[in-house]
Write a protein that holds these residues in place. Structure first.
Motif, PDB file in Angstrom:
ATOM      1  N   GLU A 271       0.767  -1.256   0.039  1.00 42.56           N
ATOM      2  CA  GLU A 271       0.051   0.021   0.041  1.00 42.56           C
ATOM      3  C   GLU A 271       0.985   1.191   0.075  1.00 42.56           C
ATOM      4  O   GLU A 271       0.589   2.142  -0.404  1.00 42.56           O
ATOM      5  N   SER A 272       2.209   1.155   0.593  1.00 36.42           N
ATOM      6  CA  SER A 272       2.949   2.171   0.520  1.00 36.42           C
ATOM      7  C   SER A 272       3.127   2.800  -1.050  1.00 36.42           C
ATOM      8  O   SER A 272       3.545   4.030  -0.982  1.00 36.42           O
ATOM      9  N   SER A 273       3.078   1.901  -1.894  1.00 31.37           N
ATOM     10  CA  SER A 273       3.333   2.573  -3.306  1.00 31.37           C
ATOM     11  C   SER A 273       2.465   3.309  -3.824  1.00 31.37           C
ATOM     12  O   SER A 273       2.599   3.979  -4.897  1.00 31.37           O
ATOM     13  N   LYS A 274       1.297   3.307  -3.156  1.00 32.99           N
ATOM     14  CA  LYS A 274       0.025   4.147  -3.564  1.00 32.99           C
ATOM     15  C   LYS A 274       0.251   5.867  -2.989  1.00 32.99           C
ATOM     16  O   LYS A 274      -0.545   6.437  -3.331  1.00 32.99           O
ATOM     17  N   ASP A 275       1.024   5.744  -1.751  1.00 37.29           N
ATOM     18  CA  ASP A 275       1.117   7.009  -1.079  1.00 37.29           C
ATOM     19  C   ASP A 275       2.154   8.000  -1.593  1.00 37.29           C
ATOM     20  O   ASP A 275       3.127   7.792  -2.009  1.00 37.29           O
ATOM     21  N   PRO A 276       1.658   9.181  -1.984  1.00 41.64           N
ATOM     22  CA  PRO A 276       2.669  10.397  -2.283  1.00 41.64           C
ATOM     23  C   PRO A 276       3.457  10.925  -1.447  1.00 41.64           C
ATOM     24  O   PRO A 276       3.320  11.913  -0.756  1.00 41.64           O
ATOM     25  N   PHE A 277       4.540   9.939  -0.846  1.00 39.69           N
ATOM     26  CA  PHE A 277       5.374  10.204   0.354  1.00 39.69           C
ATOM     27  C   PHE A 277       6.250  11.318  -0.027  1.00 39.69           C
ATOM     28  O   PHE A 277       6.732  12.010   0.839  1.00 39.69           O
ATOM     29  N   LEU A 278       6.785  11.277  -1.466  1.00 42.97           N
ATOM     30  CA  LEU A 278       7.903  12.480  -1.994  1.00 42.97           C
ATOM     31  C   LEU A 278       7.084  13.805  -1.590  1.00 42.97           C
ATOM     32  O   LEU A 278       7.676  14.704  -1.424  1.00 42.97           O
ATOM     33  N   ALA A 279       5.858  13.872  -2.159  1.00 44.82           N
ATOM     34  CA  ALA A 279       5.082  14.953  -2.237  1.00 44.82           C
ATOM     35  C   ALA A 279       4.983  15.237  -0.688  1.00 44.82           C
ATOM     36  O   ALA A 279       4.896  16.765  -0.285  1.00 44.82           O
ATOM     37  N   ALA A 280       4.521  14.722   0.194  1.00 40.33           N
ATOM     38  CA  ALA A 280       4.262  14.815   1.569  1.00 40.33           C
ATOM     39  C   ALA A 280       5.704  15.459   2.381  1.00 40.33           C
ATOM     40  O   ALA A 280       5.550  16.473   2.949  1.00 40.33           O
ATOM     41  N   ILE A 281       6.690  14.996   2.029  1.00 41.56           N
ATOM     42  CA  ILE A 281       8.167  15.490   2.593  1.00 41.56           C
ATOM     43  C   ILE A 281       8.336  16.801   1.974  1.00 41.56           C
ATOM     44  O   ILE A 281       9.088  17.728   2.607  1.00 41.56           O
ATOM     45  N   THR A 282       7.905  17.086   0.770  1.00 40.36           N
ATOM     46  CA  THR A 282       8.112  18.454   0.288  1.00 40.36           C
ATOM     47  C   THR A 282       7.531  19.547   1.026  1.00 40.36           C
ATOM     48  O   THR A 282       7.642  20.741   1.300  1.00 40.36           O
ATOM     49  N   ARG A 283       6.259  18.963   1.042  1.00 38.26           N
ATOM     50  CA  ARG A 283       5.179  20.005   2.050  1.00 38.26           C
ATOM     51  C   ARG A 283       5.670  20.126   3.559  1.00 38.26           C
ATOM     52  O   ARG A 283       5.494  21.437   4.140  1.00 38.26           O
ATOM     53  N   LYS A 284       6.133  19.056   4.159  1.00 37.52           N
ATOM     54  CA  LYS A 284       6.414  19.181   5.566  1.00 37.52           C
ATOM     55  C   LYS A 284       7.949  19.580   5.894  1.00 37.52           C
ATOM     56  O   LYS A 284       8.318  20.034   6.938  1.00 37.52           O
ATOM     57  N   PHE A 285       9.021  19.498   5.025  1.00 37.04           N
ATOM     58  CA  PHE A 285      10.362  19.663   5.136  1.00 37.04           C
ATOM     59  C   PHE A 285      10.841  20.866   4.142  1.00 37.04           C
ATOM     60  O   PHE A 285      10.237  20.707   3.061  1.00 37.04           O
ATOM     61  N   GLU A 317      17.143  19.230   8.006  1.00 32.92           N
ATOM     62  CA  GLU A 317      15.598  18.954   7.286  1.00 32.92           C
ATOM     63  C   GLU A 317      15.822  17.731   6.636  1.00 32.92           C
ATOM     64  O   GLU A 317      14.684  16.959   6.698  1.00 32.92           O
ATOM     65  N   THR A 318      16.975  17.220   5.890  1.00 36.01           N
ATOM     66  CA  THR A 318      17.078  16.014   5.261  1.00 36.01           C
ATOM     67  C   THR A 318      16.799  14.916   6.125  1.00 36.01           C
ATOM     68  O   THR A 318      16.195  14.125   5.884  1.00 36.01           O
ATOM     69  N   LEU A 319      17.511  14.900   7.270  1.00 36.46           N
ATOM     70  CA  LEU A 319      17.475  13.900   8.376  1.00 36.46           C
ATOM     71  C   LEU A 319      15.938  13.798   8.847  1.00 36.46           C
ATOM     72  O   LEU A 319      15.536  12.473   9.218  1.00 36.46           O
ATOM     73  N   LYS A 320      15.441  14.872   9.022  1.00 36.91           N
ATOM     74  CA  LYS A 320      13.966  14.966   9.605  1.00 36.91           C
ATOM     75  C   LYS A 320      13.249  14.082   8.441  1.00 36.91           C
ATOM     76  O   LYS A 320      12.097  13.477   8.962  1.00 36.91           O
ATOM     77  N   ALA A 321      13.320  14.524   7.032  1.00 33.16           N
ATOM     78  CA  ALA A 321      12.660  14.001   6.206  1.00 33.16           C
ATOM     79  C   ALA A 321      12.469  12.517   6.028  1.00 33.16           C
ATOM     80  O   ALA A 321      11.923  11.567   5.847  1.00 33.16           O
ATOM     81  N   ILE A 322      14.131  11.931   6.491  1.00 36.18           N
ATOM     82  CA  ILE A 322      14.439  10.557   6.403  1.00 36.18           C
ATOM     83  C   ILE A 322      13.584   9.703   7.481  1.00 36.18           C
ATOM     84  O   ILE A 322      13.410   8.811   7.197  1.00 36.18           O
ATOM     85  N   ALA A 323      13.827  10.398   8.640  1.00 30.49           N
ATOM     86  CA  ALA A 323      13.042   9.905   9.788  1.00 30.49           C
ATOM     87  C   ALA A 323      11.526   9.604   9.518  1.00 30.49           C
ATOM     88  O   ALA A 323      10.953   8.760   9.850  1.00 30.49           O
ATOM     89  N   TYR A 324      10.690  10.868   8.822  1.00 28.45           N
ATOM     90  CA  TYR A 324       9.468  10.719   8.367  1.00 28.45           C
ATOM     91  C   TYR A 324       9.341   9.567   7.464  1.00 28.45           C
ATOM     92  O   TYR A 324       8.229   8.705   7.774  1.00 28.45           O
ATOM     93  N   LEU A 325      10.060   9.238   6.553  1.00 33.29           N
ATOM     94  CA  LEU A 325       9.782   8.232   5.511  1.00 33.29           C
ATOM     95  C   LEU A 325      10.012   6.945   6.262  1.00 33.29           C
ATOM     96  O   LEU A 325       9.196   6.165   5.936  1.00 33.29           O
ATOM     97  N   GLN A 326      10.937   6.624   7.139  1.00 33.78           N
ATOM     98  CA  GLN A 326      11.229   5.447   7.850  1.00 33.78           C
ATOM     99  C   GLN A 326       9.931   5.373   8.902  1.00 33.78           C
ATOM    100  O   GLN A 326       9.535   3.993   8.794  1.00 33.78           O
ATOM    101  N   ALA A 327       9.424   6.251   9.200  1.00 41.42           N
ATOM    102  CA  ALA A 327       8.166   6.087  10.210  1.00 41.42           C
ATOM    103  C   ALA A 327       6.965   5.660   9.335  1.00 41.42           C
ATOM    104  O   ALA A 327       6.067   4.987   9.887  1.00 41.42           O
ATOM    105  N   GLU A 328       6.942   5.888   8.091  1.00 35.75           N
ATOM    106  CA  GLU A 328       6.075   5.618   7.224  1.00 35.75           C
ATOM    107  C   GLU A 328       6.266   4.223   6.473  1.00 35.75           C
ATOM    108  O   GLU A 328       5.741   3.966   5.270  1.00 35.75           O
TER     109      GLU A 328
END
Length: 338
Positions: A271-285, A317-328
């Motif tokens: 299901e992760s393949s359907k999530d716009p996770f790269l768009a999300a980190i652009t907005r969040k970080f 900010e990059t480290l925060k984005a990586i942590a977010y991706l790992q949490a997802e």
């Protein structure tokens, strides 16, 4: 259902000893499709031939339903072998016999009554989709059709296990896809356990439940296909699972990109393949991700994706984005570690 315990096989070539198998242990569960992948010379063919003792191990145990078949007498072994069908890379069909006779003759040699032979031949030709080719000769068939005849011949013995020795390696991609669909059908509808060896990653990807990776006669990694694909541990596994051209970046380009960010490989499942996770980190970080390469593959039961991404921005900010991706539940790896 099938257990190979500490199996080793040594061949004598003149004065030289060759270790084809080195302390191999695998367990194949009833009803699953288990694959072994490795390059030529890895020991795959020797391993699969140990299951029905076409090759006898030098040491170790081969258990079928808990019985070590290495200890069986000739007649007892013959009974066990009837439960194990085998399909070979080059079909091994009799050129002068019709399709019908290619399937019927082995049954006749086993003493199966004629009416039962007729029933089985017709049944399994229908299953493989060749009921209209019963009177044809192998020379009149395509490679895929000949392999279907070989599969029908193996199934006519009504085995519990089907061994596939590189059954698709001589076929074109479209025909390979058709044969793999047929093996899936056989596994699902007939409940037959399938043990296959291959050097083709697509075969493992499409139909296998679990996989073992072989190198130089040893199993270097094994597990569920999705686990091995998403988190390959051994270098040989990585060479199969990941297209190195996707993840290798010339040093001068890497150095230039790393001046403004980090290069990471992202692996995502289901299901992760359907999530716009790269768009999300652009907005969040405060970072800008750029996709350099990658794609999504379908496994037997779910999809798996791999992306090579440049994360441009402030290091924190990059480290925060990586942590977010790992949490997802996105697997993140530095490219220079691949």
């Amino acid at each position: 259902m099938i257990s190979l315990e500490h199996v080793s096989k040594t061949f004598q070539q003149g004065k030289k000893k060759v270790e084809a198998l080195k302390d191999v242990s695998i367990e194949i569960q009833k009803g699953e499709i288990f694959g072994v992948i490795g390059f030529s010379g890895a020991g795959k063919s020797t391993l699969i031939r140990c299951v029905n003792l076409l090759e006898r191990p030098s040491s170790g145990r081969v258990l079928i339903d808990g019985v070590d078949i290495l200890n069986l007498k000739k007649k007892e072994l013959q009974t066990v072998r009837r439960k194990i069908g085998m399909v070979f890379q080059h079909y091994n069909l009799l050129k002068t016999a019709t399709v019908y006779k290619n399937i019927a003759i082995p049954l006749r040699l086993e003493g199966v009554p004629a009416p039962e032979i007729d029933r089985r031949v017709k049944k399994y030709l229908k299953i493989v989709g060749l009921e209209d080719k019963a009177k044809s000769y192998p020379s009149e068939l395509s490679g895929g059709q000949r392999q279907r005849v070989a599969i029908a011949r193996a199934l006519a013995h009504e085995p519990e296990v089907l061994l596939s020795d590189e059954a698709t390696s001589a076929l074109d991609p479209t025909t390979t896809e058709q044969i793999l669909d047929l093996l899936l059908k056989i596994n699902k509808e007939l409940g037959i356990t399938i043990f296959l060896i291959t050097h083709e990653l697509d075969v493992i990807q499409k139909i296998c439940d679990r996989v073992a990776v072989m190198e130089a006669g040893a199993i270097v990694e094994q597990g569920r296909v999705v686990d091995v694909f998403s988190k390959p541990q051994h270098p040989r596994t990585r060479s199969f699972v990941r297209n190195k051209a996707v993840f290798q970046v010339p040093e001068h380009i890497r150095e230039e990109l790393e001046k403004t960010g980090r290069l990471v490989a992202l692996t995502f499942l289901g299901e992760s393949s359907k999530d716009p996770f790269l768009a999300a980190i652009t907005r969040k970080f405060d970072i800008l991700p750029s996709i350099l390469a990658g794609g999504i593959d379908d496994l037997k039961d779910q999809s798996i994706g791999n992306l090579l991404v440049h994360l441009k921005g402030d290091p924190n900010e990059t480290l925060k984005a990586i942590a977010y991706l790992q949490a997802e539940n996105i697997i993140v790896e530095e490219v220079n570690r691949l």
